[in-house]
Design a protein around this motif. Structure first.
Motif, PDB file in Angstrom:
ATOM      1  N   GLY A 279       0.599  -1.171  -0.057  1.00 47.30           N
ATOM      2  CA  GLY A 279       0.102   0.087  -0.165  1.00 47.30           C
ATOM      3  C   GLY A 279       0.816   1.281  -0.069  1.00 47.30           C
ATOM      4  N   LEU A 280       2.061   1.146  -0.162  1.00 43.09           N
ATOM      5  CA  LEU A 280       2.951   2.476  -0.247  1.00 43.09           C
ATOM      6  C   LEU A 280       2.390   3.215  -1.513  1.00 43.09           C
ATOM      7  CD1 LEU A 280       5.313   3.867   0.910  1.00 43.09           C
ATOM      8  CD2 LEU A 280       6.685   2.579  -0.930  1.00 43.09           C
ATOM      9  N   THR A 281       2.243   4.229  -1.255  1.00 42.98           N
ATOM     10  CA  THR A 281       1.752   5.393  -2.060  1.00 42.98           C
ATOM     11  C   THR A 281       2.959   6.203  -2.739  1.00 42.98           C
ATOM     12  OG1 THR A 281       1.221   7.073  -0.805  1.00 42.98           O
ATOM     13  CG2 THR A 281      -0.479   5.469  -1.229  1.00 42.98           C
ATOM     14  N   GLN A 282       2.638   6.755  -3.899  1.00 42.73           N
ATOM     15  CA  GLN A 282       3.563   7.846  -4.528  1.00 42.73           C
ATOM     16  C   GLN A 282       3.771   8.993  -3.443  1.00 42.73           C
ATOM     17  OE1 GLN A 282       2.677   9.443  -8.483  1.00 42.73           O
ATOM     18  NE2 GLN A 282       4.193  11.035  -7.879  1.00 42.73           N
ATOM     19  N   ALA A 283       2.807   9.375  -3.118  1.00 41.40           N
ATOM     20  CA  ALA A 283       2.546  10.536  -1.774  1.00 41.40           C
ATOM     21  C   ALA A 283       3.703  10.332  -0.502  1.00 41.40           C
ATOM     22  CB  ALA A 283       1.443  10.962  -1.473  1.00 41.40           C
ATOM     23  N   SER A 284       3.483   9.105  -0.122  1.00 43.29           N
ATOM     24  CA  SER A 284       4.312   8.961   1.044  1.00 43.29           C
ATOM     25  C   SER A 284       5.629   8.652   0.610  1.00 43.29           C
ATOM     26  CB  SER A 284       3.680   7.530   1.716  1.00 43.29           C
ATOM     27  OG  SER A 284       3.556   6.319   0.876  1.00 43.29           O
ATOM     28  N   ALA A 285       6.051   8.030  -0.439  1.00 43.63           N
ATOM     29  CA  ALA A 285       7.445   8.055  -1.043  1.00 43.63           C
ATOM     30  C   ALA A 285       8.034   9.364  -1.115  1.00 43.63           C
ATOM     31  CB  ALA A 285       7.639   7.040  -2.081  1.00 43.63           C
ATOM     32  N   GLU A 286       7.285  10.279  -1.628  1.00 43.31           N
ATOM     33  CA  GLU A 286       7.763  11.507  -1.858  1.00 43.31           C
ATOM     34  C   GLU A 286       8.007  12.203  -0.718  1.00 43.31           C
ATOM     35  OE1 GLU A 286       7.010  14.033  -5.314  1.00 43.31           O
ATOM     36  OE2 GLU A 286       5.382  12.596  -5.965  1.00 43.31           O
ATOM     37  N   ALA A 287       7.103  11.934   0.261  1.00 49.05           N
ATOM     38  CA  ALA A 287       7.281  12.708   1.693  1.00 49.05           C
ATOM     39  C   ALA A 287       8.382  12.082   2.429  1.00 49.05           C
ATOM     40  CB  ALA A 287       5.973  12.438   2.568  1.00 49.05           C
ATOM     41  N   LEU A 288       8.702  10.883   2.148  1.00 45.42           N
ATOM     42  CA  LEU A 288       9.845  10.504   2.829  1.00 45.42           C
ATOM     43  C   LEU A 288      11.226  10.908   2.149  1.00 45.42           C
ATOM     44  CD1 LEU A 288      11.770   8.310   4.601  1.00 45.42           C
ATOM     45  CD2 LEU A 288      11.339   6.536   2.966  1.00 45.42           C
ATOM     46  N   MET A 289      11.242  11.047   0.914  1.00 44.69           N
ATOM     47  CA  MET A 289      12.288  11.610   0.091  1.00 44.69           C
ATOM     48  C   MET A 289      12.524  13.141   0.487  1.00 44.69           C
ATOM     49  SD  MET A 289      11.854   9.742  -3.478  1.00 44.69           S
ATOM     50  CE  MET A 289      13.380  10.114  -4.350  1.00 44.69           C
ATOM     51  N   ASP A 290      11.507  13.935   0.653  1.00 44.99           N
ATOM     52  CA  ASP A 290      11.386  15.252   1.306  1.00 44.99           C
ATOM     53  C   ASP A 290      12.184  15.283   2.512  1.00 44.99           C
ATOM     54  OD1 ASP A 290      10.327  16.146  -1.220  1.00 44.99           O
ATOM     55  OD2 ASP A 290       8.387  16.125  -0.226  1.00 44.99           O
ATOM     56  N   VAL A 291      11.809  14.519   3.444  1.00 42.98           N
ATOM     57  CA  VAL A 291      12.460  14.611   4.519  1.00 42.98           C
ATOM     58  C   VAL A 291      14.134  14.142   4.803  1.00 42.98           C
ATOM     59  CG1 VAL A 291      12.445  13.198   7.009  1.00 42.98           C
ATOM     60  CG2 VAL A 291      10.276  13.914   5.909  1.00 42.98           C
ATOM     61  N   ILE A 292      14.193  13.377   4.010  1.00 44.81           N
ATOM     62  CA  ILE A 292      15.884  12.725   3.665  1.00 44.81           C
ATOM     63  C   ILE A 292      16.484  13.804   3.225  1.00 44.81           C
ATOM     64  CG2 ILE A 292      17.211  11.261   2.465  1.00 44.81           C
ATOM     65  CD1 ILE A 292      15.171   9.224   2.580  1.00 44.81           C
ATOM     66  N   ILE A 293      15.941  14.677   2.270  1.00 49.18           N
ATOM     67  CA  ILE A 293      16.596  15.900   1.647  1.00 49.18           C
ATOM     68  C   ILE A 293      16.774  16.944   2.683  1.00 49.18           C
ATOM     69  CG2 ILE A 293      16.472  17.598   0.121  1.00 49.18           C
ATOM     70  CD1 ILE A 293      15.352  15.391  -2.023  1.00 49.18           C
ATOM     71  N   THR A 294      15.564  17.478   3.174  1.00 49.13           N
ATOM     72  CA  THR A 294      15.660  18.486   4.099  1.00 49.13           C
ATOM     73  C   THR A 294      16.216  18.359   5.447  1.00 49.13           C
ATOM     74  OG1 THR A 294      13.183  18.968   3.226  1.00 49.13           O
ATOM     75  CG2 THR A 294      13.700  19.913   5.418  1.00 49.13           C
ATOM     76  N   LYS A 295      16.265  17.054   6.021  1.00 40.98           N
ATOM     77  CA  LYS A 295      17.169  16.985   7.117  1.00 40.98           C
ATOM     78  C   LYS A 295      18.375  16.549   6.988  1.00 40.98           C
ATOM     79  CE  LYS A 295      13.415  16.925  10.068  1.00 40.98           C
ATOM     80  NZ  LYS A 295      13.101  17.562  11.243  1.00 40.98           N
ATOM     81  N   ASN A 296      18.771  16.418   5.679  1.00 38.98           N
ATOM     82  CA  ASN A 296      20.343  15.975   5.213  1.00 38.98           C
ATOM     83  C   ASN A 296      20.679  14.923   6.177  1.00 38.98           C
ATOM     84  OD1 ASN A 296      22.234  16.329   3.833  1.00 38.98           O
ATOM     85  ND2 ASN A 296      23.368  17.737   5.410  1.00 38.98           N
ATOM     86  N   VAL A 297      19.627  13.953   5.891  1.00 40.26           N
ATOM     87  CA  VAL A 297      19.914  12.465   6.709  1.00 40.26           C
ATOM     88  C   VAL A 297      21.230  11.976   6.388  1.00 40.26           C
ATOM     89  CG1 VAL A 297      18.916  10.181   7.152  1.00 40.26           C
ATOM     90  CG2 VAL A 297      17.239  12.135   6.859  1.00 40.26           C
ATOM     91  N   PHE A 298      21.501  11.959   5.167  1.00 37.47           N
ATOM     92  CA  PHE A 298      22.682  11.557   4.510  1.00 37.47           C
ATOM     93  C   PHE A 298      23.804  12.325   4.250  1.00 37.47           C
ATOM     94  CE2 PHE A 298      19.391   8.214   4.450  1.00 37.47           C
ATOM     95  CZ  PHE A 298      19.924   7.190   5.203  1.00 37.47           C
ATOM     96  N   ALA A 299      24.528  12.952   4.981  1.00 38.41           N
ATOM     97  CA  ALA A 299      25.516  13.843   4.737  1.00 38.41           C
ATOM     98  C   ALA A 299      26.713  13.436   3.921  1.00 38.41           C
ATOM     99  CB  ALA A 299      26.088  14.212   5.826  1.00 38.41           C
ATOM    100  N   LEU A 300      26.784  14.002   2.664  1.00 39.89           N
ATOM    101  CA  LEU A 300      27.614  13.332   1.582  1.00 39.89           C
ATOM    102  C   LEU A 300      28.729  14.395   1.403  1.00 39.89           C
ATOM    103  CD1 LEU A 300      25.127  11.953  -1.039  1.00 39.89           C
ATOM    104  CD2 LEU A 300      26.198  10.898   0.614  1.00 39.89           C
ATOM    105  N   GLY A 301      29.251  15.245   2.304  1.00 40.36           N
ATOM    106  CA  GLY A 301      30.005  16.075   2.140  1.00 40.36           C
ATOM    107  C   GLY A 301      29.413  17.375   1.458  1.00 40.36           C
ATOM    108  N   PRO A 302      30.204  17.905   0.647  1.00 37.56           N
ATOM    109  CA  PRO A 302      29.824  18.951  -0.047  1.00 37.56           C
ATOM    110  C   PRO A 302      28.722  18.825  -0.931  1.00 37.56           C
ATOM    111  CG  PRO A 302      31.898  18.643  -0.970  1.00 37.56           C
ATOM    112  CD  PRO A 302      31.628  17.401   0.172  1.00 37.56           C
ATOM    113  N   ASP A 303      28.605  17.680  -1.395  1.00 36.37           N
ATOM    114  CA  ASP A 303      27.381  17.507  -2.456  1.00 36.37           C
ATOM    115  C   ASP A 303      26.246  16.618  -1.931  1.00 36.37           C
ATOM    116  OD1 ASP A 303      29.024  18.322  -4.442  1.00 36.37           O
ATOM    117  OD2 ASP A 303      30.331  16.368  -4.596  1.00 36.37           O
TER     118      ASP A 303
END
Length: 73
Positions: A26-50
Motif C-alpha cells: 500500500g505504499l503510495t507515491q505521496a508517502s514515498a515523496e514525503a519520505l524523500m523530502d524528509v531525507i533531503i530536508t533533514k540532510n539525513v545522509f551527509a555526503l560532504g559538499p555534495d
C-alpha cells in the motif's frame, strides 16, 4: 520481498540511490515523496559538499525467492 528504491540528485548533479527493504503493501507515491523530502530536508545522509538536493525517481522492486534446498532443515 518488496524494496523501495529511491533515486536522488546531489549538488554536483550525480545520481545517488537508496534502498529500503521489506516495504509494506500500500505504499503510495505521496508517502514515498514525503519520505524523500524528509531525507533531503533533514540532510539525513551527509555526503560532504555534495548533499542530496532533488528527488529523481522512486520505484518498488519485488523479488521472488524459490528455495531449492536447505541443509539446515
Amino acid at each position: 520481498m518488496k524494496k523501495l528504491v529511491m533515486k536522488f540528485k546531489d549538488a554536483a548533479g550525480a545520481t545517488k540511490s537508496m534502498t529500503i527493504s521489506d516495504v509494506k503493501d500500500g505504499l503510495t507515491q505521496a508517502s514515498a515523496e514525503a519520505l524523500m523530502d524528509v531525507i533531503i530536508t533533514k540532510n539525513v545522509f551527509a555526503l560532504g559538499p555534495d548533499n542530496l538536493t532533488l528527488k529523481e525517481a522512486a520505484s518498488i522492486v519485488e523479488t521472488t525467492e524459490t528455495e531449492l534446498f536447505d541443509t539446515e532443515a
